[in-house]
Design an enzyme around this catalytic site. Structure first.
Site, PDB file in Angstrom:
ATOM      1  CB  SER A  16      -0.980   0.003   1.174  1.00 48.37           C
ATOM      2  OG  SER A  16      -0.295   0.146   2.405  1.00 48.37           O
ATOM      3  CG  ASN A  17       3.486   2.911   3.020  1.00 50.87           C
ATOM      4  OD1 ASN A  17       3.122   4.076   3.066  1.00 50.87           O
ATOM      5  ND2 ASN A  17       3.446   2.114   4.070  1.00 50.87           N
ATOM      6  NE  ARG A  68      20.670 -16.435   8.737  1.00 51.50           N
ATOM      7  CZ  ARG A  68      21.710 -16.289   7.925  1.00 51.50           C
ATOM      8  NH1 ARG A  68      22.377 -15.152   7.881  1.00 51.50           N
ATOM      9  NH2 ARG A  68      22.101 -17.281   7.152  1.00 51.50           N
ATOM     10  CG  MET A  95       7.633  -7.947   6.745  1.00 48.66           C
ATOM     11  SD  MET A  95       7.278  -6.378   7.571  1.00 48.66           S
ATOM     12  CE  MET A  95       7.075  -6.928   9.253  1.00 48.66           C
ATOM     13  NE  ARG A  96      13.313 -12.129   3.967  1.00 55.13           N
ATOM     14  CZ  ARG A  96      13.432 -13.433   4.207  1.00 55.13           C
ATOM     15  NH1 ARG A  96      14.477 -13.882   4.877  1.00 55.13           N
ATOM     16  NH2 ARG A  96      12.518 -14.280   3.780  1.00 55.13           N
ATOM     17  CG  HIS A 114       8.425   1.584  12.656  1.00 56.06           C
ATOM     18  ND1 HIS A 114       8.519   0.214  12.558  1.00 56.06           N
ATOM     19  CD2 HIS A 114       8.057   1.851  13.931  1.00 56.06           C
ATOM     20  CE1 HIS A 114       8.212  -0.328  13.737  1.00 56.06           C
ATOM     21  NE2 HIS A 114       7.932   0.649  14.579  1.00 56.06           N
ATOM     22  CD  GLU A 179       2.336   3.263   7.577  1.00 51.48           C
ATOM     23  OE1 GLU A 179       2.266   2.631   6.502  1.00 51.48           O
ATOM     24  OE2 GLU A 179       2.442   2.691   8.674  1.00 51.48           O
TER      25      GLU A 179
END
EC number: 2.1.2.2
Length: 195
Positions: A16-17, A68, A95-96, A114, A179
């Site tokens: 979405s961003n 990771r 997400m890393r 964030h 955001e």
């Protein structure tokens, strides 16, 4: 820069961003182009968005690791971003944790959004953390990425009150609205410094 600055967008989810960045470019409020969208999740909708816009969409091979981001994967991503001529890397729900060599290849040119008012509530599910902590307000933060978790220098923030009866989901939805305005505006500001 006489040409438009090029963005590389990394995301793990719906994007979405990424959509808000694309929309800002289309409206003319963000002078840039998206050179490539990359995801560590081959099924992420962010890749579908990119393909629908005719923008290259690539899957990041993380060697089977769930969370990771191996150094060789980061080196490979850095090389691809360079091949696309990327000036600024935008994390959009990625997400890393980004470490070297990506940070070395793009010093002070990797941004993240964030969903909290950092330094409060770093890490995962920040909107849930805010509700569970009984916070009076939350919001979102755009910051430069360093080698910590959500610890880089802050570029800008938008505040969102936590309302009585808010659930993590209702708060998250209101944070996302902010955001989608804040991130393109902060990217534009950073690109001005690169010109």
């Amino acid at each position: 820069m006489s040409r438009l600055p090029k963005l590389g967008i990394l995301g793990s989810g719906s994007g979405s961003n990424c959509q808000s960045i694309y929309d800002a470019i289309q409206s003319g409020s963000l002078r840039a182009e998206i050179a490539v969208v990359m995801s560590d999740n081959p099924d992420a909708y962010i890749l579908e968005r990119a393909r629908s816009w005719g923008i290259p969409a690539e899957v990041i091979d993380c060697g089977g690791f769930k969370t990771r981001f191996p150094e060789e994967s980061q080196a490979s991503v850095a090389a691809r971003l360079k091949q696309y001529g990327v000036d600024c890397v935008c994390l959009a729900g990625f997400m890393r944790l980004v470490k070297l060599p990506l940070l070395k290849e793009f010093p002070s040119r990797i941004l993240n959004i964030h969903p909290s008012l950092l330094p409060a509530f770093p890490g995962l599910h920040a909107w849930e953390q805010a509700v569970n902590a009984g916070a009076a307000e939350s919001g979102c933060t755009v910051h430069y990425v360093d080698d910590g978790m959500d610890t880089g220098p802050i570029l800008g923030q938008a505040r969102v009150p936590v309302l009585p009866g808010d659930t993590p989901e209702s708060l998250h939805a209101r944070i996302q609205e902010q955001e989608h305005t804040l991130y393109p505006a902060m990217i534009a500001r950073v690109l001005e410094t690169l010109a």
